[in-house]
Structures are given as structure tokens and as C-alpha cells.
Design a protein around this motif. Structure first.
Motif, mmCIF file in Angstrom:
data_model
loop_
_atom_site.group_PDB
_atom_site.id
_atom_site.type_symbol
_atom_site.label_atom_id
_atom_site.label_comp_id
_atom_site.label_asym_id
_atom_site.label_seq_id
_atom_site.Cartn_x
_atom_site.Cartn_y
_atom_site.Cartn_z
ATOM 1 N N SER A 95 0.819 -1.208 0.000
ATOM 2 C CA SER A 95 0.000 0.000 0.000
ATOM 3 C C SER A 95 0.859 1.266 0.000
ATOM 4 C CB SER A 95 -0.947 0.011 1.204
ATOM 5 O OG SER A 95 -0.219 -0.003 2.408
ATOM 6 N N ARG A 96 2.054 1.157 0.578
ATOM 7 C CA ARG A 96 2.925 2.337 0.655
ATOM 8 C C ARG A 96 4.341 1.891 0.955
ATOM 9 N NH1 ARG A 96 4.090 6.170 5.080
ATOM 10 N NH2 ARG A 96 2.680 4.978 6.407
ATOM 11 N N ALA A 97 5.311 2.598 0.377
ATOM 12 C CA ALA A 97 6.728 2.371 0.666
ATOM 13 C C ALA A 97 7.329 3.693 1.110
ATOM 14 C CB ALA A 97 7.450 1.849 -0.560
ATOM 15 N N SER A 98 8.035 3.657 2.213
ATOM 16 C CA SER A 98 8.665 4.852 2.759
ATOM 17 C C SER A 98 10.178 4.664 2.746
ATOM 18 C CB SER A 98 8.169 5.071 4.193
ATOM 19 O OG SER A 98 8.860 6.132 4.802
ATOM 20 N N PHE A 99 10.883 5.650 2.221
ATOM 21 C CA PHE A 99 12.344 5.607 2.168
ATOM 22 C C PHE A 99 12.886 6.802 2.942
ATOM 23 C CE2 PHE A 99 10.660 3.520 -1.555
ATOM 24 C CZ PHE A 99 11.276 2.282 -1.472
ATOM 25 N N SER A 100 13.870 6.541 3.778
ATOM 26 C CA SER A 100 14.418 7.607 4.620
ATOM 27 C C SER A 100 15.925 7.436 4.776
ATOM 28 C CB SER A 100 13.738 7.589 5.992
ATOM 29 O OG SER A 100 13.974 6.352 6.638
ATOM 30 N N ASN A 101 16.534 8.455 5.303
ATOM 31 C CA ASN A 101 17.974 8.448 5.597
ATOM 32 C C ASN A 101 18.829 8.108 4.381
ATOM 33 O OD1 ASN A 101 17.399 8.997 8.347
ATOM 34 N ND2 ASN A 101 17.050 6.828 8.698
ATOM 35 N N GLN A 102 18.379 8.498 3.195
ATOM 36 C CA GLN A 102 19.201 8.247 2.015
ATOM 37 C C GLN A 102 20.418 9.142 2.065
ATOM 38 O OE1 GLN A 102 17.384 7.295 -1.737
ATOM 39 N NE2 GLN A 102 18.800 8.606 -2.835
ATOM 40 N N ARG A 103 21.583 8.529 1.864
ATOM 41 C CA ARG A 103 22.815 9.290 1.947
ATOM 42 C C ARG A 103 23.881 8.650 1.074
ATOM 43 N NH1 ARG A 103 26.049 6.432 5.869
ATOM 44 N NH2 ARG A 103 24.802 4.792 6.807
ATOM 45 N N SER A 104 24.806 9.463 0.622
ATOM 46 C CA SER A 104 25.973 8.951 -0.095
ATOM 47 C C SER A 104 26.945 8.373 0.917
ATOM 48 C CB SER A 104 26.659 10.078 -0.861
ATOM 49 O OG SER A 104 25.823 10.554 -1.876
ATOM 50 N N ILE A 105 27.584 7.278 0.535
ATOM 51 C CA ILE A 105 28.591 6.666 1.401
ATOM 52 C C ILE A 105 29.859 6.449 0.587
ATOM 53 C CG2 ILE A 105 26.992 5.603 3.042
ATOM 54 C CD1 ILE A 105 27.186 2.997 1.472
ATOM 55 N N ASP A 106 30.992 6.479 1.263
ATOM 56 C CA ASP A 106 32.273 6.263 0.594
ATOM 57 C C ASP A 106 32.556 4.781 0.385
ATOM 58 O OD1 ASP A 106 32.852 8.989 0.457
ATOM 59 O OD2 ASP A 106 33.749 8.973 2.461
ATOM 60 N N ARG A 107 32.095 3.976 1.343
ATOM 61 C CA ARG A 107 32.331 2.532 1.308
ATOM 62 C C ARG A 107 31.082 1.827 1.820
ATOM 63 N NH1 ARG A 107 37.745 2.297 0.734
ATOM 64 N NH2 ARG A 107 39.091 3.736 1.831
#
Length: 117
Positions: A95-107
Motif C-alpha cells: 500500500s505504501r513504501a517509505s524511504f528515509s535516511n538516504q545518503r551517499s557513502i564512501d564505502r
């Protein structure tokens, strides 16, 4: 075969700076709502993540959702986000998808794709 590919991906991406080959690495947390427990959602998520060459984890919550974290090259993370939002396991109803804390990482901070309990 999939596990070997993920281990190799873990090694290659952790030994590089993540950007030298033009590949940005992302990490993102997710929570999936709907009829997603008791329908092999975790197993299919793990399988899809491994097929895409991502690392991460997935688990059920007491509130009836599925949560997890994905890490890998940005285009593959975006593919997995679409899969989690629209497809899931064959018997699931998202019914719903929530995405959070997306961030670039070095490794990569994880290795493999696991089911947590």
C-alpha cells in the motif's frame, strides 16, 4: 553464484573510494506497508537485492510492516526502491513504501543481504 557476486562486490566497492569509477554509493532505509508479512516478502527482498548486487538487511516489525536497509551503486538502489514500491513478493499487496535516511557513502558498511529477526 549470487553470494559469490555479492562478496566480490563487497570487496571491490570497499577497496575503492566508491567514486573513482564514477559509481556513487548510496545507503537508504525503507519501510513497506500493506499485506507484506506471511507472504515471503523478506525472502523475495533478499533474493532481489542479491540479484541486483546490493547489500543490506530486511526484517518484519511488530506493527506488520517490513523494514530494512539497502546499500550499493545509486542506479541499483533506485531499481530496488522501485521493486519494493511496486512489486514485492507475488502474494504481497503493497500500500505504501517509505524511504528515509538516504545518503551517499564512501564505502559499503554492510556485506551480503541478510534477513534479521
Amino acid at each position: 553464484m549470487c553470494v559469490q557476486r555479492v562478496v566480490l562486490l563487497c570487496f571491490v566497492l570497499t577497496m575503492s573510494d566508491g567514486g573513482s569509477a564514477g559509481t556513487q554509493l548510496l545507503s537508504v532505509d525503507f519501510e513497506i506497508f500493506g499485506h507484506v508479512q506471511g507472504v515471503c516478502f523478506r525472502m523475495y527482498t533478499q533474493k532481489q537485492g542479491l540479484q541486483l548486487g546490493l547489500v543490506g538487511w530486511v526484517k518484519n516489525t511488530y506493527s506488520g510492516t517490513v523494514v530494512g536497509q539497502l546499500q550499493g551503486p545509486a542506479p541499483l538502489v533506485e531499481d530496488m526502491k522501485l521493486w519494493l514500491s511496486r512489486e514485492g513478493s507475488p502474494s504481497s499487496r503493497i500500500s505504501r513504501a517509505s524511504f528515509s535516511n538516504q545518503r551517499s557513502i564512501d564505502r559499503l558498511e554492510l556485506c551480503g543481504f541478510t534477513t534479521r529477526f
